[in-house]
Design an enzyme around this catalytic site. Structure first.
Site, PDB file in Angstrom:
ATOM      1  N   TYR A  78       0.837  -1.193   0.000  1.00 25.16           N
ATOM      2  CA  TYR A  78       0.000   0.000   0.000  1.00 25.16           C
ATOM      3  C   TYR A  78       0.881   1.255   0.000  1.00 25.16           C
ATOM      4  O   TYR A  78       1.301   1.750   1.041  1.00 25.16           O
ATOM      5  CB  TYR A  78      -0.935   0.006   1.206  1.00 25.16           C
ATOM      6  N   HIS A 145       0.544 -12.171   1.237  1.00 20.02           N
ATOM      7  CA  HIS A 145      -0.278 -11.290   0.412  1.00 20.02           C
ATOM      8  C   HIS A 145      -0.455 -11.827  -1.016  1.00 20.02           C
ATOM      9  O   HIS A 145       0.517 -12.038  -1.732  1.00 20.02           O
ATOM     10  CB  HIS A 145       0.399  -9.914   0.366  1.00 20.02           C
TER      11      HIS A 145
END
Length: 348
Positions: A78, A145
């Site tokens: 992010y 992830h």
């Protein structure tokens, strides 16, 4: 499992007790952590969703925590550390005991050659860097992830997962999770590493567009996993403003959601609120993870959770279900094919 008791994160001189008493809490699978039914997605504290006002974002996060939201989710991906760095700046003034936090390993750079790395070496380096950015000694949950982008699940299980287990033994994380878009891939990885995962995060798979997560809830529950159901607005697709330019949905899906947004705009209603209300109806999820950049969005989501919809909103939601969202849509494979094609081009 729901519980009316306040969680261990509740602190008299920090929290607003009346609001915390109103929040619902559930046990995050076998972790034993009692977490809020609404959790805070910190991807919005990065360039992924465009520019954000740092002061407003800080006030929003603090207000959310004081209101009883006690689970924060972030990742190196992010903003390539931007979200973790911002969280570190905010959380340094907040007692560590008042929240649980999860970050991730495996997905990193916007450069295709360096975007994914599930090796043991990078896994360790990533968590240690995340801890520095967050200003913490440990995270409560460390997640792998987007596992579907690994060259195969062997490296996920034999290198990344094994290294995370060692990092847990060292006290740098408490529990291990897994994330991804294809639900079958999540299921396969969990089955190949029985008992080794504590948390599963599925995003945009229970929305007005796609309810496929429902078919996997029983499996995840039987594995005693905490179930994090993320992104009820389908990464901005189900909002009046529409999705970011990078959104992987097809043009057909985007056009469909624009049609829904226009109906809502004409009625003076926010599609995002209807989407979040629908999102909250999923039975079996431990927590509903959503990004909230502003206090207005936080208040809207809490209102949808606590109060539901007014009559006009209910009517518009039903209209959308009857005339717009009449079948299930997803973009499974689109992003993965694009990534693999880009990697092939780099190698040629």
């Amino acid at each position: 499992m729901s519980c009316i008791s306040l969680p261990a994160t509740f602190t008299d001189d920090f929290h607003e007790e009346d609001k915390c008493n109103r929040m619902q809490y559930s046990t995050l699978g076998k972790t034993g952590l009692l977490i809020s039914k609404i959790s805070f997605g910190a991807a919005v504290f990065s360039s992924i969703y465009g520019e954000f006002d740092a002061k407003e974002a800080k006030e929003t996060l603090i207000k959310a925590l004081k209101s009883g939201i006690n689970y924060i989710d972030t990742a190196p991906w992010y903003g390539q550390g931007q979200s973790e760095k911002f969280l570190g700046q905010v959380l340094k003034d907040i007692p560590r005991s008042t929240y649980y936090i999860a970050t991730k390993v495996g997905r990193y750079s916007i450069n295709y050659k360096e975007m994914f790395d599930f090796s043991a070496k990078r896994t360790r380096e990533s968590l240690e860097k995340s801890l520095k950015l967050l200003g913490l000694d440990y995270v409560d949950v460390i997640q792998i992830h987007d596992i579907e982008f690994a060259k195969d699940l062997d490296i996920v299980i034999n290198e990344c997962l094994s290294e995370l287990q060692q990092l847990v033994n060292e006290g740098k994380a408490k529990f291990i999770g897994i994330t991804g878009y294809p639900l079958d891939c999540l299921k396969e990885c969990i089955m190949r590493a029985p008992g080794k995962f504590d948390v599963v995060l599925s995003y945009t798979r229970y929305t007005l567009l796609d309810n496929s997560l429902k078919g996997y809830i029983e499996f995840f529950q039987n594995e005693n996993l905490g179930i994090v159901c993320a992104s009820g607005h389908a990464m901005g697709l189900l909002t009046n403003c529409g999705p970011p330019s990078w959104h992987p949905a097809s043009d057909e899906q985007k056009q469909l959601c624009r049609k829904a947004a226009n109906i809502c705009k004409q009625a003076g209603i926010e599609l995002g609120k209807l989407a979040m209300y629908h999102f909250f109806q999923l039975s079996g999820a431990t927590t509903f993870l959503t990004g909230m950049q502003t206090q207005r969005i936080l208040d809207m989501n809490l209102n949808a959770f606590y109060c539901g919809l007014n009559l006009k909103e209910q009517e518009v939601l039903q209209l959308l279900k009857d005339t717009v969202f009449t079948k299930s849509y997803n973009w499974e494979g689109i992003e993965l094919d694009h990534y693999r094609s880009a990697m092939e081009n780099l190698q040629n």
